[in-house]
Write an enzyme that holds these catalytic residues in place. Sequence first.
Site, mmCIF file in Angstrom:
data_model
loop_
_atom_site.group_PDB
_atom_site.id
_atom_site.type_symbol
_atom_site.label_atom_id
_atom_site.label_comp_id
_atom_site.label_asym_id
_atom_site.label_seq_id
_atom_site.Cartn_x
_atom_site.Cartn_y
_atom_site.Cartn_z
ATOM 1 N N ALA A 1 43.153 36.786 41.260
ATOM 2 C CA ALA A 1 43.034 35.470 40.604
ATOM 3 C C ALA A 1 44.263 35.272 39.717
ATOM 4 O O ALA A 1 44.172 34.987 38.524
ATOM 5 C CB ALA A 1 41.734 35.362 39.806
ATOM 6 N N LEU A 2 45.408 35.453 40.325
ATOM 7 C CA LEU A 2 46.651 35.589 39.562
ATOM 8 C C LEU A 2 47.119 34.276 38.955
ATOM 9 O O LEU A 2 46.984 33.210 39.545
ATOM 10 C CB LEU A 2 47.745 36.153 40.480
ATOM 11 N N GLU B 1 49.686 41.878 27.085
ATOM 12 C CA GLU B 1 49.184 42.069 25.719
ATOM 13 C C GLU B 1 47.941 41.232 25.455
ATOM 14 O O GLU B 1 47.276 41.408 24.443
ATOM 15 C CB GLU B 1 50.275 41.700 24.705
ATOM 16 N N ASP C 1 45.162 41.485 26.858
ATOM 17 C CA ASP C 1 44.104 42.499 26.732
ATOM 18 C C ASP C 1 44.655 43.622 25.863
ATOM 19 O O ASP C 1 44.987 44.704 26.347
ATOM 20 C CB ASP C 1 43.705 43.022 28.122
ATOM 21 N N GLN D 1 34.126 48.337 35.604
ATOM 22 C CA GLN D 1 34.445 47.832 34.269
ATOM 23 C C GLN D 1 33.647 46.583 33.896
ATOM 24 O O GLN D 1 33.876 45.991 32.849
ATOM 25 C CB GLN D 1 35.956 47.591 34.119
ATOM 26 N N GLN E 1 42.791 46.983 25.633
ATOM 27 C CA GLN E 1 42.974 47.684 26.916
ATOM 28 C C GLN E 1 44.340 48.381 26.954
ATOM 29 O O GLN E 1 44.463 49.532 27.390
ATOM 30 C CB GLN E 1 42.854 46.676 28.058
ATOM 31 N N MET F 1 43.444 42.356 38.768
ATOM 32 C CA MET F 1 42.184 42.127 39.481
ATOM 33 C C MET F 1 42.282 40.834 40.298
ATOM 34 O O MET F 1 41.261 40.244 40.648
ATOM 35 C CB MET F 1 41.012 42.056 38.501
ATOM 36 N N GLY G 1 50.746 34.637 33.851
ATOM 37 C CA GLY G 1 50.787 35.868 33.047
ATOM 38 C C GLY G 1 51.010 37.088 33.931
ATOM 39 O O GLY G 1 51.838 37.953 33.626
ATOM 40 N N HIS G 2 50.263 37.133 35.060
ATOM 41 C CA HIS G 2 50.449 38.257 35.986
ATOM 42 C C HIS G 2 51.856 38.219 36.592
ATOM 43 O O HIS G 2 52.498 39.258 36.771
ATOM 44 C CB HIS G 2 49.437 38.189 37.132
#
Length: 291
Positions: free
Chosen positions: A40-41, A156, A158, A69, A161, A38, A44-45
């Site tokens: 706003a990296l 992980e 999330d 969501q 999810q 989504m 982690g992304h």
Amino acid sequence: MSAALSSQPAIAETVDALRAIVRGYRAEGETVALVPTMGALHEGHLQLVREGRKSADRVIATIFVNPTQFGPNEDFARYPRDQEGDLAKLASAGANAVFLPTVAVMYPPGFATTVTVSGVSEGLCGAFRPGHFAGVATVVTKLLLQALPDAALFGEKDYQQLQVIKRFARDLDIPVSIRGVPTVREADGLALSSRNAYLTSAERAVAPRLHGLLVEIAEKLRAGEDAAPLLAAGMDRLREAGFGPVQYLAFVDAETLAPLDRAERPGRLLVAAYLGKTRLIDNIPVAPQGA
Ligand code: PAF
């Protein structure tokens, strides 16, 4: 073309453009990994992109702040957005293409389909965010079918999810391997999250206690202690540290997410708690006793 320019990812704004990019890769016999985000990296992304590059020839990232969501009182409108910064980060991490759909591309007029997943969607965050996992499952189903990658990577962080996505991909025979990538943390243990940007400096100082507490409880579970008293005391300690409301602190089966009394099989310890106005989540694995 200069080397710097040639490393810029290709941009697709429509499903047709995305599919044309994927067709080009396939024509060269290349494999494709998808990294849905989504925006706003953070690191982690970028770690997802790097992991994708290890296992596939091409990595396509997607940036879409998915309205379905978010609940009516959640942070959709103020969710951090930084397309220019995100594209630069994706280029530096080695993404080959970026899909940037609008809401109208993803949910054109007349859109009427929702993917819901029972069981794994229902407890934990699902109990506090009605409709959230249906929104995630629907948008991720679309992204997987739009790109039809070989693999798709999710953090992980999330964890629920990730289990929801694994469940519907299996149930719907979507021919994509769903891969979880371990959470990236700050030096003090705080899990990276786009929502950490909301924390005041005082809250930021307290936030790592979430992870610290999970580590302490996990050690005791591994040593054979019962979960219930550890979890009850843990919720109290979080409140004393300034968190609240503490939505849940739970010890569950790592795959089904059903509650566990003791660390008798692979488990996961998960927490969701507010710190001021910011909702933080975190989780860690708990190996079975003696493993
Ligand atoms: O984890 C996220 O950022 C989102 O939930 C996802 C998987 C990109 C779906 O919108």
